[in-house]
Motif scaffolding. Structure first.
Motif, PDB file in Angstrom:
ATOM      1  N   TRP A 181       0.836  -1.198   0.000  1.00  0.00           N
ATOM      2  CA  TRP A 181       0.000   0.000   0.000  1.00  0.00           C
ATOM      3  C   TRP A 181       0.874   1.253   0.000  1.00  0.00           C
ATOM      4  O   TRP A 181       0.570   2.232  -0.702  1.00  0.00           O
ATOM      5  CB  TRP A 181      -0.897   0.021   1.235  1.00  0.00           C
ATOM      6  N   MET A 182       1.938   1.226   0.795  1.00  0.00           N
ATOM      7  CA  MET A 182       2.836   2.380   0.846  1.00  0.00           C
ATOM      8  C   MET A 182       3.503   2.594  -0.511  1.00  0.00           C
ATOM      9  O   MET A 182       3.619   3.736  -0.992  1.00  0.00           O
ATOM     10  CB  MET A 182       3.892   2.167   1.926  1.00  0.00           C
ATOM     11  N   ASP A 183       3.927   1.503  -1.146  1.00  0.00           N
ATOM     12  CA  ASP A 183       4.569   1.600  -2.462  1.00  0.00           C
ATOM     13  C   ASP A 183       3.606   2.174  -3.499  1.00  0.00           C
ATOM     14  O   ASP A 183       3.973   3.051  -4.290  1.00  0.00           O
ATOM     15  CB  ASP A 183       5.062   0.226  -2.919  1.00  0.00           C
ATOM     16  N   GLU A 184       2.371   1.668  -3.493  1.00  0.00           N
ATOM     17  CA  GLU A 184       1.384   2.137  -4.462  1.00  0.00           C
ATOM     18  C   GLU A 184       1.089   3.622  -4.289  1.00  0.00           C
ATOM     19  O   GLU A 184       0.798   4.325  -5.261  1.00  0.00           O
ATOM     20  CB  GLU A 184       0.091   1.329  -4.322  1.00  0.00           C
ATOM     21  N   ALA A 185       1.161   4.087  -3.033  1.00  0.00           N
ATOM     22  CA  ALA A 185       0.899   5.503  -2.757  1.00  0.00           C
ATOM     23  C   ALA A 185       2.131   6.377  -2.969  1.00  0.00           C
ATOM     24  O   ALA A 185       2.054   7.605  -2.859  1.00  0.00           O
ATOM     25  CB  ALA A 185       0.396   5.669  -1.324  1.00  0.00           C
ATOM     26  N   GLY A 186       3.278   5.748  -3.276  1.00  0.00           N
ATOM     27  CA  GLY A 186       4.505   6.502  -3.487  1.00  0.00           C
ATOM     28  C   GLY A 186       5.069   7.111  -2.219  1.00  0.00           C
ATOM     29  O   GLY A 186       5.733   8.159  -2.261  1.00  0.00           O
ATOM     30  N   ILE A 187       4.838   6.466  -1.093  1.00  0.00           N
ATOM     31  CA  ILE A 187       5.293   6.993   0.193  1.00  0.00           C
ATOM     32  C   ILE A 187       6.575   6.266   0.619  1.00  0.00           C
ATOM     33  O   ILE A 187       6.610   5.034   0.681  1.00  0.00           O
ATOM     34  CB  ILE A 187       4.210   6.818   1.279  1.00  0.00           C
ATOM     35  N   GLU A 201      -3.432   9.963   1.443  1.00  0.00           N
ATOM     36  CA  GLU A 201      -3.069   8.577   1.158  1.00  0.00           C
ATOM     37  C   GLU A 201      -3.064   7.727   2.436  1.00  0.00           C
ATOM     38  O   GLU A 201      -3.559   6.588   2.439  1.00  0.00           O
ATOM     39  CB  GLU A 201      -1.691   8.518   0.494  1.00  0.00           C
ATOM     40  N   ILE A 202      -2.513   8.263   3.511  1.00  0.00           N
ATOM     41  CA  ILE A 202      -2.482   7.528   4.773  1.00  0.00           C
ATOM     42  C   ILE A 202      -3.895   7.362   5.316  1.00  0.00           C
ATOM     43  O   ILE A 202      -4.276   6.284   5.803  1.00  0.00           O
ATOM     44  CB  ILE A 202      -1.582   8.241   5.802  1.00  0.00           C
ATOM     45  N   ARG A 203      -4.700   8.395   5.217  1.00  0.00           N
ATOM     46  CA  ARG A 203      -6.095   8.283   5.681  1.00  0.00           C
ATOM     47  C   ARG A 203      -6.843   7.226   4.884  1.00  0.00           C
ATOM     48  O   ARG A 203      -7.680   6.498   5.434  1.00  0.00           O
ATOM     49  CB  ARG A 203      -6.799   9.632   5.547  1.00  0.00           C
ATOM     50  N   ARG A 204      -6.531   7.121   3.606  1.00  0.00           N
ATOM     51  CA  ARG A 204      -7.185   6.106   2.775  1.00  0.00           C
ATOM     52  C   ARG A 204      -6.796   4.705   3.249  1.00  0.00           C
ATOM     53  O   ARG A 204      -7.614   3.791   3.280  1.00  0.00           O
ATOM     54  CB  ARG A 204      -6.791   6.313   1.313  1.00  0.00           C
ATOM     55  N   ASN A 254     -10.479   9.670   9.713  1.00  0.00           N
ATOM     56  CA  ASN A 254      -9.445   8.654   9.519  1.00  0.00           C
ATOM     57  C   ASN A 254      -8.035   9.193   9.782  1.00  0.00           C
ATOM     58  O   ASN A 254      -7.054   8.666   9.263  1.00  0.00           O
ATOM     59  CB  ASN A 254      -9.527   8.050   8.107  1.00  0.00           C
ATOM     60  N   ASP A 255      -7.975  10.236  10.592  1.00  0.00           N
ATOM     61  CA  ASP A 255      -6.676  10.797  10.996  1.00  0.00           C
ATOM     62  C   ASP A 255      -6.285  10.177  12.329  1.00  0.00           C
ATOM     63  O   ASP A 255      -6.792  10.576  13.383  1.00  0.00           O
ATOM     64  CB  ASP A 255      -6.786  12.321  11.130  1.00  0.00           C
TER      65      ASP A 255
END
Length: 339
Positions: A181-187, A201-204, A254-255
């Protein structure tokens, strides 16, 4: 069965350390509540020693030794250990269940990260579903379908905890979000740990974790009707109180980086009332076919161990041995470096 002084110590541990379980436990019959409090106190002690100690590897290895002593009938001279040893003898607790918890704590100690959601479920199975399976054993429930639903509940609770604690974990250098998920979000993971922010992205990702938890909470309900009547309201309460934490995260947008989701005492009381009503409904509603759903692949070994439906899986003990050997090697290297 359990020394009253040891039980009172365990009760105090849960009263101050696990408000959600303490609230839910009040609805359990004494025959289940007392050993459950002792079980949770031992599990809480294990988690705290690994999570908060200065040397996580050594804490896990010491817990291994404590389990060995408890199963040998010679527990360490501590209230939680003596109470847990009494549970082992009284309920014939399968050793594979607390060993699964130990393995999950060992994964924490080696700072394992999880590539996929399935990996996060693997972790959740060990640190949460193993406890759910042990709770079933305390209720004398060994039916595989009921155990599978209890394990669903454990995974759901742990996913809720992970969703709530993303910021707290990141500030401690930990991350349980799936790496894909982190990779897909570019994080960049290291950058996030250095400066966690509640980005869209993190909230998602938090929302996705809570959606998976919700799916499993729904599945878990079918198993509650298979539990002793007197225990159903307490388990419904645990289900609704933990799900309420997820609802609080949602209300915070979602924070879970800048805000800590909580449920208030009035909210808990309302959820306990709802749980009593839902428990009563199980007496008249037909059995849900969902109870026959296959167990999650990640929890199947727990179901089999608790149900005694199959011999212990080959390789399960080996995985625990492997991670403990890794911790021992780290400890030896650290000792050598310090000399």
């Amino acid at each position: 069965m359990i020394d009253p002084k040891d039980l009172e110590h365990c009760r105090n541990v849960i009263r101050t350390g696990s408000l959600s379980f303490h609230a839910a436990s009040k609805l359990l019959p004494a025959s289940v509540r007392d050993p459950a409090l002792a079980l949770y106190a031992f599990c809480r002690l294990a988690d705290d020693e690994v999570d908060e100690g200065d040397n996580k590897g050594r804490a896990v290895l010491e817990l291994r030794d404590r389990l060995d002593l408890a199963y040998a009938g010679r527990p360490r001279n501590a209230p939680e250990d003596r109470a847990f040893c009494a549970i082992i003898e009284k309920f014939d607790m399968p050793r594979a269940l607390p060993e699964a918890l130990l393995e999950g704590l060992a994964w924490d100690a080696v700072e394992r990260r999880y590539d996929t959601l399935s990996g996060v479920r693997d972790y959740s199975a060990r640190v949460a579903s193993a406890v759910g399976a042990m709770m079933c054993v305390l209720m004398r429930v060994r039916d595989g379908d009921a155990l599978a639903r209890a394990c669903d509940l454990g995974v759901a609770m742990q996913l809720t905890n992970i969703a709530r604690d993303v910021g707290e974990d990141a500030r401690a250098g930990r991350i349980y979000l799936p790496m894909d998920w982190m990779d897909e979000a570019g994080i960049d993971v290291q950058a996030f740990l250095a400066d966690p922010k509640a980005t869209p992205e993190i909230r998602r990702m938090v929302r996705k974790l809570l959606a998976e938890a919700h799916r499993l909470y729904i599945r878990s309900e079918a198993g509650i009707a298979a539990l002793p009547v007197s225990a159903r309201s307490g388990i419904f309460a645990a289900r609704h109180i933990y799900a309420g934490i997820g609802s609080a995260v949602k209300r915070n947008g979602n924070d879970s980086i800048t805000m800590r989701a909580r449920t208030t005492k009035p909210q808990k009381l309302g959820l306990i009332g709802l749980s009593a009503l839902r428990a009563a409904s199980t007496m008249v509603l037909p059995k849900s076919p969902v109870i026959y759903a296959k167990p999650l692949a990640e929890v199947r070994f727990l179901v089999e161990a608790a149900a005694r439906a199959a011999p212990r899986q080959k390789g399960r003990a080996e995985t625990l041995i492997a991670v403990l050997a890794q911790l021992k090697a780290q400890e030896d290297a650290a000792s050598t470096a310090a000399e």
